[in-house]
Write a protein that holds these residues in place. Structure first.
Motif, PDB file in Angstrom:
ATOM      1  N   VAL A  20      -5.732 -11.890   4.977  1.00 23.90           N
ATOM      2  CA  VAL A  20      -5.718 -10.877   3.922  1.00 23.90           C
ATOM      3  C   VAL A  20      -6.602 -11.384   2.801  1.00 23.90           C
ATOM      4  O   VAL A  20      -6.270 -12.365   2.131  1.00 23.90           O
ATOM      5  CB  VAL A  20      -4.278 -10.612   3.407  1.00 23.90           C
ATOM      6  N   GLU A  21      -7.769 -10.768   2.605  1.00 23.04           N
ATOM      7  CA  GLU A  21      -8.708 -11.195   1.572  1.00 23.04           C
ATOM      8  C   GLU A  21      -8.833 -10.193   0.434  1.00 23.04           C
ATOM      9  O   GLU A  21      -9.346 -10.524  -0.619  1.00 23.04           O
ATOM     10  CB  GLU A  21     -10.095 -11.428   2.176  1.00 23.04           C
ATOM     11  N   ARG A  22      -8.409  -8.965   0.650  1.00 18.74           N
ATOM     12  CA  ARG A  22      -8.486  -7.972  -0.417  1.00 18.74           C
ATOM     13  C   ARG A  22      -7.312  -8.168  -1.363  1.00 18.74           C
ATOM     14  O   ARG A  22      -6.256  -8.625  -0.969  1.00 18.74           O
ATOM     15  CB  ARG A  22      -8.484  -6.563   0.169  1.00 18.74           C
ATOM     16  N   TYR A  23      -7.536  -7.805  -2.614  1.00 12.33           N
ATOM     17  CA  TYR A  23      -6.523  -8.008  -3.627  1.00 12.33           C
ATOM     18  C   TYR A  23      -5.646  -6.785  -3.783  1.00 12.33           C
ATOM     19  O   TYR A  23      -6.105  -5.654  -3.676  1.00 12.33           O
ATOM     20  CB  TYR A  23      -7.191  -8.335  -4.974  1.00 12.33           C
ATOM     21  N   TYR A  24      -4.375  -7.033  -4.056  1.00  6.96           N
ATOM     22  CA  TYR A  24      -3.396  -5.972  -4.213  1.00  6.96           C
ATOM     23  C   TYR A  24      -2.568  -6.237  -5.462  1.00  6.96           C
ATOM     24  O   TYR A  24      -2.581  -7.320  -6.017  1.00  6.96           O
ATOM     25  CB  TYR A  24      -2.465  -5.921  -2.992  1.00  6.96           C
ATOM     26  N   GLY A  25      -1.844  -5.222  -5.867  1.00  5.98           N
ATOM     27  CA  GLY A  25      -0.933  -5.369  -6.989  1.00  5.98           C
ATOM     28  C   GLY A  25      -1.366  -4.530  -8.176  1.00  5.98           C
ATOM     29  O   GLY A  25      -2.248  -3.685  -8.089  1.00  5.98           O
ATOM     30  N   SER A  26      -0.727  -4.793  -9.301  1.00  2.54           N
ATOM     31  CA  SER A  26      -0.982  -4.045 -10.525  1.00  2.54           C
ATOM     32  C   SER A  26      -2.229  -4.562 -11.229  1.00  2.54           C
ATOM     33  O   SER A  26      -2.588  -5.723 -11.093  1.00  2.54           O
ATOM     34  CB  SER A  26       0.208  -4.172 -11.463  1.00  2.54           C
ATOM     35  N   GLU A  34       3.681  -4.671   6.978  1.00  2.00           N
ATOM     36  CA  GLU A  34       3.586  -5.041   8.397  1.00  2.00           C
ATOM     37  C   GLU A  34       4.473  -4.105   9.198  1.00  2.00           C
ATOM     38  O   GLU A  34       5.622  -3.867   8.850  1.00  2.00           O
ATOM     39  CB  GLU A  34       4.014  -6.495   8.597  1.00  2.00           C
ATOM     40  N   GLU A  35       3.903  -3.544  10.207  1.00  2.00           N
ATOM     41  CA  GLU A  35       4.636  -2.629  11.080  1.00  2.00           C
ATOM     42  C   GLU A  35       4.925  -3.346  12.388  1.00  2.00           C
ATOM     43  O   GLU A  35       4.310  -4.363  12.705  1.00  2.00           O
ATOM     44  CB  GLU A  35       3.787  -1.385  11.333  1.00  2.00           C
ATOM     45  N   GLU A  36       5.829  -2.792  13.145  1.00  2.00           N
ATOM     46  CA  GLU A  36       6.143  -3.399  14.423  1.00  2.00           C
ATOM     47  C   GLU A  36       4.911  -3.348  15.319  1.00  2.00           C
ATOM     48  O   GLU A  36       4.242  -2.328  15.430  1.00  2.00           O
ATOM     49  CB  GLU A  36       7.299  -2.649  15.095  1.00  2.00           C
ATOM     50  N   GLY A  37       4.555  -4.475  15.877  1.00  3.47           N
ATOM     51  CA  GLY A  37       3.383  -4.556  16.735  1.00  3.47           C
ATOM     52  C   GLY A  37       2.096  -4.832  15.967  1.00  3.47           C
ATOM     53  O   GLY A  37       1.027  -4.897  16.557  1.00  3.47           O
ATOM     54  N   LYS A  38       2.178  -4.973  14.653  1.00  2.00           N
ATOM     55  CA  LYS A  38       0.989  -5.216  13.833  1.00  2.00           C
ATOM     56  C   LYS A  38       1.195  -6.509  13.050  1.00  2.00           C
ATOM     57  O   LYS A  38       2.145  -6.660  12.304  1.00  2.00           O
ATOM     58  CB  LYS A  38       0.780  -4.051  12.870  1.00  2.00           C
ATOM     59  N   THR A  39       0.267  -7.446  13.231  1.00  2.00           N
ATOM     60  CA  THR A  39       0.335  -8.728  12.547  1.00  2.00           C
ATOM     61  C   THR A  39      -0.945  -8.948  11.762  1.00  2.00           C
ATOM     62  O   THR A  39      -2.030  -8.743  12.298  1.00  2.00           O
ATOM     63  CB  THR A  39       0.510  -9.886  13.562  1.00  2.00           C
ATOM     64  N   ALA A  87     -14.876   3.348 -13.053  1.00  2.00           N
ATOM     65  CA  ALA A  87     -14.073   2.240 -12.530  1.00  2.00           C
ATOM     66  C   ALA A  87     -13.917   2.378 -11.026  1.00  2.00           C
ATOM     67  O   ALA A  87     -13.581   3.454 -10.526  1.00  2.00           O
ATOM     68  CB  ALA A  87     -12.696   2.222 -13.194  1.00  2.00           C
ATOM     69  N   GLU A  88     -14.172   1.279 -10.313  1.00  2.00           N
ATOM     70  CA  GLU A  88     -13.998   1.254  -8.860  1.00  2.00           C
ATOM     71  C   GLU A  88     -12.534   0.964  -8.552  1.00  2.00           C
ATOM     72  O   GLU A  88     -12.018  -0.096  -8.906  1.00  2.00           O
ATOM     73  CB  GLU A  88     -14.847   0.151  -8.230  1.00  2.00           C
ATOM     74  N   LEU A  89     -11.882   1.904  -7.878  1.00  2.00           N
ATOM     75  CA  LEU A  89     -10.475   1.747  -7.524  1.00  2.00           C
ATOM     76  C   LEU A  89     -10.264   2.063  -6.045  1.00  2.00           C
ATOM     77  O   LEU A  89      -9.552   3.005  -5.697  1.00  2.00           O
ATOM     78  CB  LEU A  89      -9.599   2.668  -8.388  1.00  2.00           C
ATOM     79  N   PRO A  90     -10.887   1.285  -5.145  1.00  2.00           N
ATOM     80  CA  PRO A  90     -10.766   1.598  -3.720  1.00  2.00           C
ATOM     81  C   PRO A  90      -9.323   1.484  -3.240  1.00  2.00           C
ATOM     82  O   PRO A  90      -8.594   0.575  -3.624  1.00  2.00           O
ATOM     83  CB  PRO A  90     -11.664   0.561  -3.046  1.00  2.00           C
ATOM     84  N   GLU A  91      -8.927   2.451  -2.435  1.00  2.00           N
ATOM     85  CA  GLU A  91      -7.596   2.520  -1.834  1.00  2.00           C
ATOM     86  C   GLU A  91      -6.467   2.594  -2.858  1.00  2.00           C
ATOM     87  O   GLU A  91      -5.342   2.215  -2.579  1.00  2.00           O
ATOM     88  CB  GLU A  91      -7.377   1.357  -0.864  1.00  2.00           C
ATOM     89  N   VAL A  92      -6.779   3.083  -4.055  1.00  2.00           N
ATOM     90  CA  VAL A  92      -5.745   3.343  -5.054  1.00  2.00           C
ATOM     91  C   VAL A  92      -5.568   4.852  -5.107  1.00  2.00           C
ATOM     92  O   VAL A  92      -6.537   5.594  -5.280  1.00  2.00           O
ATOM     93  CB  VAL A  92      -6.144   2.798  -6.447  1.00  2.00           C
ATOM     94  N   LYS A  93      -4.343   5.302  -4.965  1.00  2.00           N
ATOM     95  CA  LYS A  93      -4.068   6.730  -4.991  1.00  2.00           C
ATOM     96  C   LYS A  93      -4.128   7.242  -6.428  1.00  2.00           C
ATOM     97  O   LYS A  93      -3.787   6.516  -7.367  1.00  2.00           O
ATOM     98  CB  LYS A  93      -2.697   7.017  -4.393  1.00  2.00           C
ATOM     99  N   ARG A  94      -4.538   8.472  -6.587  1.00  2.00           N
ATOM    100  CA  ARG A  94      -4.661   9.097  -7.913  1.00  2.00           C
ATOM    101  C   ARG A  94      -3.351   8.997  -8.689  1.00  2.00           C
ATOM    102  O   ARG A  94      -3.345   8.731  -9.887  1.00  2.00           O
ATOM    103  CB  ARG A  94      -5.066  10.549  -7.757  1.00  2.00           C
ATOM    104  N   GLU A  95      -2.230   9.199  -8.014  1.00  2.00           N
ATOM    105  CA  GLU A  95      -0.939   9.157  -8.705  1.00  2.00           C
ATOM    106  C   GLU A  95      -0.529   7.739  -9.131  1.00  2.00           C
ATOM    107  O   GLU A  95       0.400   7.568  -9.919  1.00  2.00           O
ATOM    108  CB  GLU A  95       0.166   9.806  -7.862  1.00  2.00           C
ATOM    109  N   ASP A  96      -1.245   6.732  -8.640  1.00  2.00           N
ATOM    110  CA  ASP A  96      -0.963   5.342  -9.028  1.00  2.00           C
ATOM    111  C   ASP A  96      -1.865   4.856 -10.153  1.00  2.00           C
ATOM    112  O   ASP A  96      -1.902   3.656 -10.447  1.00  2.00           O
ATOM    113  CB  ASP A  96      -1.107   4.416  -7.815  1.00  2.00           C
ATOM    114  N   LYS A 140      -1.441  -0.730  -3.531  1.00  2.00           N
ATOM    115  CA  LYS A 140      -0.307  -1.196  -2.730  1.00  2.00           C
ATOM    116  C   LYS A 140      -0.793  -1.754  -1.400  1.00  2.00           C
ATOM    117  O   LYS A 140      -1.691  -1.212  -0.775  1.00  2.00           O
ATOM    118  CB  LYS A 140       0.681  -0.063  -2.525  1.00  2.00           C
ATOM    119  N   GLN A 141      -0.174  -2.848  -1.003  1.00  2.00           N
ATOM    120  CA  GLN A 141      -0.541  -3.508   0.242  1.00  2.00           C
ATOM    121  C   GLN A 141       0.143  -2.824   1.415  1.00  2.00           C
ATOM    122  O   GLN A 141       1.279  -2.359   1.307  1.00  2.00           O
ATOM    123  CB  GLN A 141      -0.134  -4.985   0.197  1.00  2.00           C
ATOM    124  N   GLU A 142      -0.571  -2.770   2.535  1.00  2.00           N
ATOM    125  CA  GLU A 142       0.013  -2.211   3.750  1.00  2.00           C
ATOM    126  C   GLU A 142       1.195  -3.065   4.165  1.00  2.00           C
ATOM    127  O   GLU A 142       1.178  -4.286   4.032  1.00  2.00           O
ATOM    128  CB  GLU A 142      -1.003  -2.235   4.898  1.00  2.00           C
TER     129      GLU A 142
END
Length: 156
Positions: free
Chosen positions: A105-111, A96-101, A66-75, A92-94
């Protein structure tokens, strides 16, 4: 559409046929062509997040990748219950941090959840799981299949 007979045979031995699932698959493939979906307009929705999976078979085991890019093992959680193997987790989606807009967003996030019906010739207690570089690799050991025996019945 190209069909590879050997690969198709291996997959079919792993999943029991369900006519409603095929109808849902046809519907899902065609509804994704409708441009009114949010994801087609540049907005990713959580219901679109489904990891891609390859299923193969050897003489000794079934292999699920199974391809699980950017998914942590503990998740990620893998369970086997009453002949059904389930992979679930969350990407999990990144934030927004201060100074970052974010402009797009085209990649999918969530459960996500993927479930597979296991054949009868596997040992559910012998599932080996490894996770590296966003790939979940599962190996499910086969058991000896019951071979039919021929017996002669005495007629009285």
């Amino acid at each position: 559409m190209t069909i590879f007979p050997r690969s198709r045979r291996n997959i079919m031995s792993l999943v029991k046929w369900n006519p409603w699932r095929e109808i849902e698959d046809v519907f899902d493939r065609n509804i994704k062509r409708v441009p009114s979906r949010l994801s087609d307009l540049g907005f990713a929705t959580s219901e679109d997040w489904t990891p891609k999976v390859d299923i193969s078979e050897t003489d000794k085991e079934f292999i699920i990748k199974a391809e699980l890019p950017e998914v942590k093992r503990e998740d990620v959680k893998v369970t086997v219950d009453k002949g059904v193997l389930t992979i679930c987790g969350e990407r999990k989606q990144e934030r927004e941090e201060e100074g970052k807009t974010f402009h797009r967003v085209e990649r999918y996030y969530g459960s996500f959840t993927r479930s597979f019906t296991l054949p009868e010739n596997v040992d559910e207690s012998k599932v080996d799981a490894s996770y590296k570089d966003g790939m979940l690799n599962l190996k499910i050991e086969k058991t000896e299949e019951a071979k039919p025996t021929s017996i002669e019945v005495e007629i009285k």
